[in-house]
Motif scaffolding. Structure first.
Motif, short mmCIF file in Angstrom:
data_model
loop_
_atom_site.label_atom_id
_atom_site.label_comp_id
_atom_site.label_asym_id
_atom_site.label_seq_id
_atom_site.Cartn_x
_atom_site.Cartn_y
_atom_site.Cartn_z
N LEU A 202 0.84 -1.21 0.00
CA LEU A 202 0.00 0.00 0.00
C LEU A 202 0.87 1.25 0.00
N CYS A 203 0.37 2.31 -0.60
CA CYS A 203 1.11 3.58 -0.52
C CYS A 203 0.97 4.10 0.92
N ASP A 204 1.79 5.11 1.27
CA ASP A 204 1.82 5.61 2.66
C ASP A 204 0.43 6.05 3.12
N CYS A 205 -0.20 6.80 2.22
CA CYS A 205 -1.49 7.39 2.60
C CYS A 205 -2.54 6.31 2.91
N CYS A 206 -2.62 5.30 2.03
CA CYS A 206 -3.61 4.24 2.25
C CYS A 206 -3.22 3.38 3.44
N GLY A 207 -1.88 3.13 3.57
CA GLY A 207 -1.42 2.32 4.71
C GLY A 207 -1.83 2.95 6.03
N GLU A 208 -1.69 4.31 6.07
CA GLU A 208 -2.08 5.03 7.30
C GLU A 208 -3.57 4.83 7.60
N HIS A 209 -4.35 4.95 6.52
CA HIS A 209 -5.81 4.76 6.67
C HIS A 209 -6.13 3.39 7.22
N VAL A 210 -5.45 2.39 6.63
CA VAL A 210 -5.73 1.01 7.04
C VAL A 210 -5.35 0.83 8.50
N ASN A 211 -4.19 1.39 8.90
CA ASN A 211 -3.79 1.27 10.32
C ASN A 211 -4.84 1.87 11.24
N LYS A 212 -5.27 3.11 10.85
CA LYS A 212 -6.28 3.78 11.70
C LYS A 212 -7.55 2.94 11.80
N LEU A 213 -7.95 2.41 10.67
CA LEU A 213 -9.18 1.60 10.67
C LEU A 213 -9.00 0.36 11.55
N ASN A 214 -7.81 -0.25 11.45
CA ASN A 214 -7.57 -1.43 12.29
C ASN A 214 -7.63 -1.09 13.77
N GLN A 215 -7.06 0.08 14.10
CA GLN A 215 -7.11 0.50 15.52
C GLN A 215 -8.56 0.67 15.95
N GLN A 216 -9.34 1.37 15.09
CA GLN A 216 -10.76 1.60 15.45
C GLN A 216 -11.51 0.27 15.60
N ILE A 217 -11.20 -0.64 14.71
CA ILE A 217 -11.89 -1.95 14.78
C ILE A 217 -11.56 -2.64 16.09
N SER A 218 -10.24 -2.57 16.51
CA SER A 218 -9.93 -3.29 17.76
C SER A 218 -10.59 -2.61 18.96
N ALA B 105 -27.48 -0.79 22.06
CA ALA B 105 -26.14 -0.23 22.11
C ALA B 105 -25.18 -1.10 21.31
N VAL B 106 -25.34 -2.41 21.43
CA VAL B 106 -24.45 -3.32 20.68
C VAL B 106 -24.64 -3.11 19.19
N SER B 107 -25.91 -2.98 18.80
CA SER B 107 -26.14 -2.85 17.36
C SER B 107 -25.65 -1.51 16.83
N LYS B 108 -25.55 -0.50 17.73
CA LYS B 108 -25.06 0.81 17.28
C LYS B 108 -23.59 0.73 16.88
N ILE B 109 -22.83 0.02 17.72
CA ILE B 109 -21.41 -0.12 17.40
C ILE B 109 -21.30 -1.12 16.26
N GLY B 110 -20.39 -0.85 15.33
CA GLY B 110 -20.17 -1.88 14.32
C GLY B 110 -21.02 -1.68 13.09
N LEU B 111 -21.98 -0.77 13.17
CA LEU B 111 -22.75 -0.46 11.96
C LEU B 111 -22.39 0.96 11.53
N CYS B 112 -22.67 1.25 10.25
CA CYS B 112 -22.29 2.55 9.72
C CYS B 112 -22.97 3.69 10.48
N GLU B 113 -22.28 4.84 10.54
CA GLU B 113 -22.89 6.01 11.19
C GLU B 113 -23.86 6.63 10.22
N PRO B 114 -25.07 7.01 10.69
CA PRO B 114 -26.01 7.60 9.73
C PRO B 114 -25.53 8.97 9.27
N ASP B 115 -25.82 9.24 8.01
CA ASP B 115 -25.49 10.56 7.47
C ASP B 115 -26.38 11.58 8.17
#
Ligand SMILES: C[S@@+](CC[C@H](N)C(=O)[O-])C[C@H]1O[C@@H](n2cnc3c(N)ncnc32)[C@H](O)[C@@H]1O
Length: 465
Positions: free
Chosen positions: A4-20, A50-60
């Motif tokens: 991955l390029c730096d920019c996408c790699g950073e995104h992926v890392n951030k997403l992984n952190q959020q997922i954990s 509350a469980v269903s709120k986490i893990g699903l997309c945030e509403p626009d």
């Protein structure tokens, strides 16, 4: 795979952190859910939400959330038509797989099942079943949990149509957007928190969402009066009124009844003098002449109603005996009140029984009448289909076809006494307002009757006309 390029790699890392972080939160909430006290449904619902709120997309924020979006609260979800279902129990049945399970409940009478109401729904599940034993049949609303996939199509091929396609809503196919099933089952007995059923078409393990008693008067069109029949009866009543030559006298006195705190209004014959809802002014005249007039009017009406009832009963009986075999088996016959023989469990001879209070409720139905002013106002409404330049200023119904049909609808609503028990028994204010189609209705209740005082166009409809 290319790095991955730096920019996408950073995104992926951030997403992984959020997922954990989210996984940890879900784990915590699952633990809370597991330790939640059994039977505390409220806790469960809020934790689940509350469980269903986490893990699903945030509403626009700028848009109405799509149906799949998590709702802010169970109430908000309900308003949108989303509910977190909570099965009240699971079917144990003589069918373990879909193959060979009857396609409809009437196919196989002895198909038996049990449904035990869960303690996670009610602390005392048996309390929820009190009174249900008086019914012979119940509607079971359930989930087709073994559909295998949640996909559905607008057109389906029912097995009995041999490959032809029809709209899903013209069938009882399990493959439908909300995977809900509806079965009219025979209620054999209730033991504690468990209902014993037969005539079922559900497999073992089916989650049941709701049970409702089968009431032919509500659920079987053969037992209902069409709007035409209701209108006919109203016309008969009207003829009877005209023939008897009786008209309720209206008092022109401006008697102030502010101090009329007496709840016993047996002899009240009231006229509505003010046309303003907020200043409704009811004056009372007490006249023995009117009481006897009212009595003979009642007697005439009763004769007419008895004749109509006899006709309707005869027609129903005839329809029942002429009904096609499958129609009969789809809707259990209503047991004649004087039937003493035990009814068969299934098949053509099966009868349905219901709680006595449905047919003979402690709340009697009311006589409904209209003041001449209300009659005039109602007659001013135009049926949906009529239009013309001269009619532009007249109010118009959207759903009702004629003032006669509207009168029948108003009579139907009021004769069944739509007031809450509190209003009926404790409230001094006897005025009652409701809206029917494009009309605002004002009426008042006396002992054994309801009188329509005003029928006015709903404000918004006047503005938009
Ligand atoms: C055609 S559906 C009709 C069910 C119901 N009377 C209705 O009209 O909604 C009945 C068929 O659904 C299937 N079925 C029953 N229980 C099911 C379940 N829990 N999940 C998926 N399919 C089920 C069985 O194959 C059964 O023959």
């Amino acid at each position: 795979m290319s790095p991955l390029c730096d920019c996408c790699g950073e995104h992926v890392n951030k997403l992984n952190q959020q997922i954990s972080v989210m996984r940890k939160e879900i784990k915590n909430l699952r633990q809370m859910l597991a330790s939640a006290v059994r039977g505390h449904r409220k806790h469960m619902l809020s934790i689940q939400s509350a469980v269903s709120k986490i893990g699903l997309c945030e509403p626009d924020k700028d848009q109405t959330p799509p149906p799949c979006s998590p709702a802010a609260s169970p109430q908000a979800a309900l308003e949108r038509g989303n509910i977190q279902t909570l099965p009240i129990g699971y079917i144990t049945s003589c069918f373990s797989v879909k193959n060979g399970t009857p396609r409809q409940p009437t196919i196989c009478g002895p198909s038996r099942a049990e449904l035990r109401i869960q303690q996670s729904v009610f602390n005392n599940p048996e309390h929820a079943l009190v009174g249900l034993e008086q019914y012979s049949h119940v509607w079971i609303i359930f989930l087709f949990h073994k559909n295998g996939h949640l996909s559905y199509k607008a057109k389906v091929k029912p097995p009995r149509l041999n490959g032809q396609r029809v709209g899903v809503y013209s069938t009882r196919s399990p493959h439908r957007p909300n995977a809900l099933g509806l079965t009219l089952a025979r209620l054999d007995r209730i033991v504690g928190d468990t209902i014993h059923l037969s005539n079922i078409d559900m497999i073992a393990g089916t989650p049941v969402l709701d049970i409702k008693p089968y009431i032919p008067e509500y659920d079987n069109p053969d037992s209902r009066m069409s709007s035409d029949e209701t209108t006919d009866i109203l016309n008969l009543q009207k003829d009877c009124d005209d023939q008897s030559g009786l008209k309720l006298e209206r008092s022109d006195d401006d008697d102030d009844d502010d101090d009329d705190d007496d709840d016993d209004d047996d002899d009240d014959f009231c006229s509505f003098l003010s046309t303003d809802k907020s200043e409704a002014d009811i004056s009372v005249t007490d006249s023995s002449q009117l009481v006897s007039a009212q009595f003979s009017l009642h007697k005439d009406l009763n004769d007419v109603l008895e004749a109509v009832e006899a006709y309707v009963t005869q027609r129903d009986l005839c329809q029942l005996s002429c009904a096609r075999e499958d129609e009969v088996s789809h809707s259990p016959k209503t047991r004649p009140p004087d039937a003493t023989v035990d009814h068969p469990c299934y098949g053509e001879g099966a009868y349905s029984t219901i709680a006595g209070w449905i047919r003979q409720p402690p709340v009697s139905s009311l006589e409904v009448r209209f003041t001449p002013q209300a009659e005039r106002e109602l007659a001013d409404f135009l049926p949906t289909h009529l239009s013309g330049p001269s009619e532009r200023d007249r109010p118009r119904f959207k759903f009702l076809r004629s003032p006669e049909e509207a009168a029948a609808a108003i009579t139907g609503v009021l004769s069944a006494d739509p007031r809450s028990v509190y209003r009926r028994t404790r409230c001094r204010d006897r005025l009652f307002f409701f809206t029917l189609d494009t009309a605002d209705i004002t009426c008042w209740f006396g002992q054994g009757f309801a009188e329509v005082l005003q029928v006015r166009p709903v404000e918004q409809h006047i503005a938009s006309m």
